[in-house]
Design a protein around this motif. Structure first.
Motif, PDB file in Angstrom:
ATOM      1  N   VAL A 191       0.592 -10.083  -0.766  1.00  0.00           N
ATOM      2  CA  VAL A 191      -0.629 -10.528  -1.440  1.00  0.00           C
ATOM      3  C   VAL A 191      -0.306 -11.050  -2.834  1.00  0.00           C
ATOM      4  O   VAL A 191      -0.751 -12.130  -3.230  1.00  0.00           O
ATOM      5  N   VAL A 192       0.470 -10.287  -3.573  1.00  0.00           N
ATOM      6  CA  VAL A 192       0.807 -10.679  -4.950  1.00  0.00           C
ATOM      7  C   VAL A 192       1.628 -11.958  -4.959  1.00  0.00           C
ATOM      8  O   VAL A 192       1.469 -12.797  -5.849  1.00  0.00           O
ATOM      9  N   ARG A 193       2.462 -12.146  -3.958  1.00  0.00           N
ATOM     10  CA  ARG A 193       3.360 -13.319  -3.951  1.00  0.00           C
ATOM     11  C   ARG A 193       2.625 -14.624  -3.683  1.00  0.00           C
ATOM     12  O   ARG A 193       2.903 -15.637  -4.344  1.00  0.00           O
ATOM     13  N   TYR A 194       1.658 -14.624  -2.724  1.00  0.00           N
ATOM     14  CA  TYR A 194       1.104 -15.939  -2.362  1.00  0.00           C
ATOM     15  C   TYR A 194      -0.379 -15.939  -2.008  1.00  0.00           C
ATOM     16  O   TYR A 194      -0.885 -16.947  -1.498  1.00  0.00           O
ATOM     17  N   ALA A 195      -1.102 -14.861  -2.302  1.00  0.00           N
ATOM     18  CA  ALA A 195      -2.527 -14.822  -1.971  1.00  0.00           C
ATOM     19  C   ALA A 195      -3.376 -14.577  -3.214  1.00  0.00           C
ATOM     20  O   ALA A 195      -2.861 -14.253  -4.287  1.00  0.00           O
ATOM     21  N   ASP A 196      -4.674 -14.733  -3.034  1.00  0.00           N
ATOM     22  CA  ASP A 196      -5.628 -14.544  -4.124  1.00  0.00           C
ATOM     23  C   ASP A 196      -6.508 -13.318  -3.925  1.00  0.00           C
ATOM     24  O   ASP A 196      -7.348 -13.010  -4.774  1.00  0.00           O
ATOM     25  N   GLY A 197      -6.344 -12.637  -2.808  1.00  0.00           N
ATOM     26  CA  GLY A 197      -7.116 -11.444  -2.528  1.00  0.00           C
ATOM     27  C   GLY A 197      -6.499 -10.683  -1.375  1.00  0.00           C
ATOM     28  O   GLY A 197      -5.692 -11.233  -0.605  1.00  0.00           O
ATOM     29  N   TRP A 198      -6.872  -9.400  -1.258  1.00  0.00           N
ATOM     30  CA  TRP A 198      -6.367  -8.535  -0.178  1.00  0.00           C
ATOM     31  C   TRP A 198      -7.530  -8.124   0.702  1.00  0.00           C
ATOM     32  O   TRP A 198      -8.597  -7.740   0.193  1.00  0.00           O
ATOM     33  N   MET A 199      -7.325  -8.179   2.031  1.00  0.00           N
ATOM     34  CA  MET A 199      -8.349  -7.793   2.987  1.00  0.00           C
ATOM     35  C   MET A 199      -7.751  -6.841   4.023  1.00  0.00           C
ATOM     36  O   MET A 199      -7.370  -7.250   5.118  1.00  0.00           O
ATOM     37  N   PRO A 200      -7.641  -5.548   3.689  1.00  0.00           N
ATOM     38  CA  PRO A 200      -7.096  -4.579   4.651  1.00  0.00           C
ATOM     39  C   PRO A 200      -8.076  -4.368   5.800  1.00  0.00           C
ATOM     40  O   PRO A 200      -9.296  -4.414   5.612  1.00  0.00           O
ATOM     41  N   ASN A 201      -7.533  -4.112   6.979  1.00  0.00           N
ATOM     42  CA  ASN A 201      -8.392  -3.901   8.137  1.00  0.00           C
ATOM     43  C   ASN A 201      -8.354  -2.474   8.664  1.00  0.00           C
ATOM     44  O   ASN A 201      -9.143  -2.121   9.543  1.00  0.00           O
ATOM     45  N   ARG A 202      -7.455  -1.671   8.132  1.00  0.00           N
ATOM     46  CA  ARG A 202      -7.395  -0.261   8.569  1.00  0.00           C
ATOM     47  C   ARG A 202      -6.415   0.473   7.657  1.00  0.00           C
ATOM     48  O   ARG A 202      -5.805  -0.125   6.769  1.00  0.00           O
ATOM     49  N   GLY A 203      -6.278   1.760   7.893  1.00  0.00           N
ATOM     50  CA  GLY A 203      -5.294   2.540   7.146  1.00  0.00           C
ATOM     51  C   GLY A 203      -5.750   2.899   5.749  1.00  0.00           C
ATOM     52  O   GLY A 203      -6.938   2.870   5.416  1.00  0.00           O
ATOM     53  N   ARG A 204      -4.792   3.228   4.890  1.00  0.00           N
ATOM     54  CA  ARG A 204      -5.064   3.618   3.515  1.00  0.00           C
ATOM     55  C   ARG A 204      -5.492   2.400   2.711  1.00  0.00           C
ATOM     56  O   ARG A 204      -4.766   1.425   2.623  1.00  0.00           O
ATOM     57  N   VAL A 205      -6.669   2.477   2.138  1.00  0.00           N
ATOM     58  CA  VAL A 205      -7.183   1.359   1.349  1.00  0.00           C
ATOM     59  C   VAL A 205      -7.380   1.788  -0.100  1.00  0.00           C
ATOM     60  O   VAL A 205      -6.727   1.275  -1.019  1.00  0.00           O
ATOM     61  N   ILE A 206      -8.260   2.759  -0.306  1.00  0.00           N
ATOM     62  CA  ILE A 206      -8.562   3.207  -1.664  1.00  0.00           C
ATOM     63  C   ILE A 206      -7.303   3.649  -2.395  1.00  0.00           C
ATOM     64  O   ILE A 206      -7.090   3.312  -3.570  1.00  0.00           O
ATOM     65  N   GLU A 207      -6.432   4.376  -1.704  1.00  0.00           N
ATOM     66  CA  GLU A 207      -5.239   4.907  -2.341  1.00  0.00           C
ATOM     67  C   GLU A 207      -4.267   3.802  -2.775  1.00  0.00           C
ATOM     68  O   GLU A 207      -3.449   4.016  -3.673  1.00  0.00           O
ATOM     69  N   ARG A 208      -4.350   2.630  -2.146  1.00  0.00           N
ATOM     70  CA  ARG A 208      -3.391   1.561  -2.430  1.00  0.00           C
ATOM     71  C   ARG A 208      -3.902   0.552  -3.461  1.00  0.00           C
ATOM     72  O   ARG A 208      -3.130  -0.294  -3.923  1.00  0.00           O
ATOM     73  N   ILE A 209      -5.177   0.620  -3.807  1.00  0.00           N
ATOM     74  CA  ILE A 209      -5.713  -0.347  -4.764  1.00  0.00           C
ATOM     75  C   ILE A 209      -5.022  -0.250  -6.125  1.00  0.00           C
ATOM     76  O   ILE A 209      -4.647  -1.290  -6.702  1.00  0.00           O
ATOM     77  N   PRO A 210      -4.804   0.947  -6.691  1.00  0.00           N
ATOM     78  CA  PRO A 210      -4.081   0.998  -7.973  1.00  0.00           C
ATOM     79  C   PRO A 210      -2.691   0.387  -7.891  1.00  0.00           C
ATOM     80  O   PRO A 210      -2.251  -0.300  -8.831  1.00  0.00           O
ATOM     81  N   GLU A 211      -1.991   0.611  -6.782  1.00  0.00           N
ATOM     82  CA  GLU A 211      -0.655   0.029  -6.616  1.00  0.00           C
ATOM     83  C   GLU A 211      -0.734  -1.495  -6.584  1.00  0.00           C
ATOM     84  O   GLU A 211       0.101  -2.183  -7.194  1.00  0.00           O
TER      85      GLU A 211
END
Length: 281
Positions: A191-211
């Protein structure tokens, strides 16, 4: 907080020309459509959600045709792919479709993309499942070149073309937002390399936002927005808003007009109290 509706646009579902103005009228920011070109009958790849694959997966309309109808039937509603399977698409042709839709919608297109899960579907397009993420990145980089340069060219390991002219250019500058779907271990770096936003579809979401935001800061980027498909409840809206999610999307059924309208009414009632709530981000 932005709220959105998604659908698998099928040949037996509600029409996009009817759905789009209703979604807009209910206060939703955007309308998203899924994509599958076809589903091989072999069915070797398991459906990530488990169980039998629903038939709407092989009844979807082309997303760019469906979203063009939605854009022309609405005024301010954003239209979006959620997700476009770029690994199954020619990048030059897709760059043309993206720019054309952004032009026809007067800059209302959001380009949600992903690498997909169906190995057999990809194989029919000549895509190797094991190198799909590299192919996705190179095709995105190639399309960015086409959108942003008068004379564009790209030379990668999997995608390569010489100098070309290609118009129209997108209305949005430098191009429509690229929102990358996925939840794997390397998705945040992608996401950081070539996108403008992240759209997770499952798994850990809230925990990964700070990272995600720490990686963005280290790369010299601004905060990266997060889009998510949650359960439909007020508690989830408040929990995810507090965690830093920027957009929530809910599906309406693809199985007919009445089912879609009923679900849209329910979602509209759920989000209405939040549409004027300035406390939510």
């Amino acid at each position: 907080m932005k709220f959105a509706v998604a659908i698998f646009p099928t040949d037996y579902g509600i029409s996009m020309t009817e759905l789009a103005p209703l979604v807009e009228g209910a206060g939703f920011e955007s309308l998203w459509v899924a994509e599958h070109t076809h589903i091989p009958i072999s069915r070797e790849s398991p459906w990530p959600s488990g169980g039998e694959l629903p038939k709407h997966y092989w009844h979807t309309l082309d997303p760019f045709v469906a979203l063009t109808a939605a854009a022309l039937a609405s005024k301010n509603l954003k239209v979006a792919t959620g997700i476009c399977l770029v690994v199954e698409r020619d990048p030059i042709h897709t760059a043309k479709q993206v720019a054309s839709l952004d032009h026809l919608s007067d800059g209302r297109f959001l380009f949600g993309i992903g690498a997909g899960w169906n190995k057999e579907e990809m194989a029919d397009h000549g895509t190797d499942f094991h190198t799909r993420w590299k192919l996705l990145r190179e095709r995105v980089e190639a399309m960015k070149s086409i959108w942003t340069q008068d004379v564009s060219e790209y030379h990668g390991d999997l995608v390569s073309f010489g100098p070309m002219w290609c118009w129209p250019k997108p209305v949005q500058k430098p191009h429509p937002p690229i929102i990358l779907g996925g939840s794997g271990p390397k998705i945040l770096e992608r996401v950081v390399r070539y996108a403008d936003g992240w759209m997770p579809n499952r798994g850990r979401v809230i925990e990964r936002i700070p990272e995600l935001q720490e990686l963005a800061k280290a790369a010299g980027r601004d905060r990266i927005p997060v889009t998510y498909y949650p359960k439909a409840s007020a508690d989830e809206i408040e929990r995810l808003a507090a965690a830093g999610v920027d957009r929530l999307i809910w599906y309406v059924p693809p199985d007919g007009r009445d089912a879609a309208l009923k679900k849209l009414d329910e979602l509209g009632e759920m989000v209405r109290p939040y549409l004027k709530d300035e406390l939510l981000p």
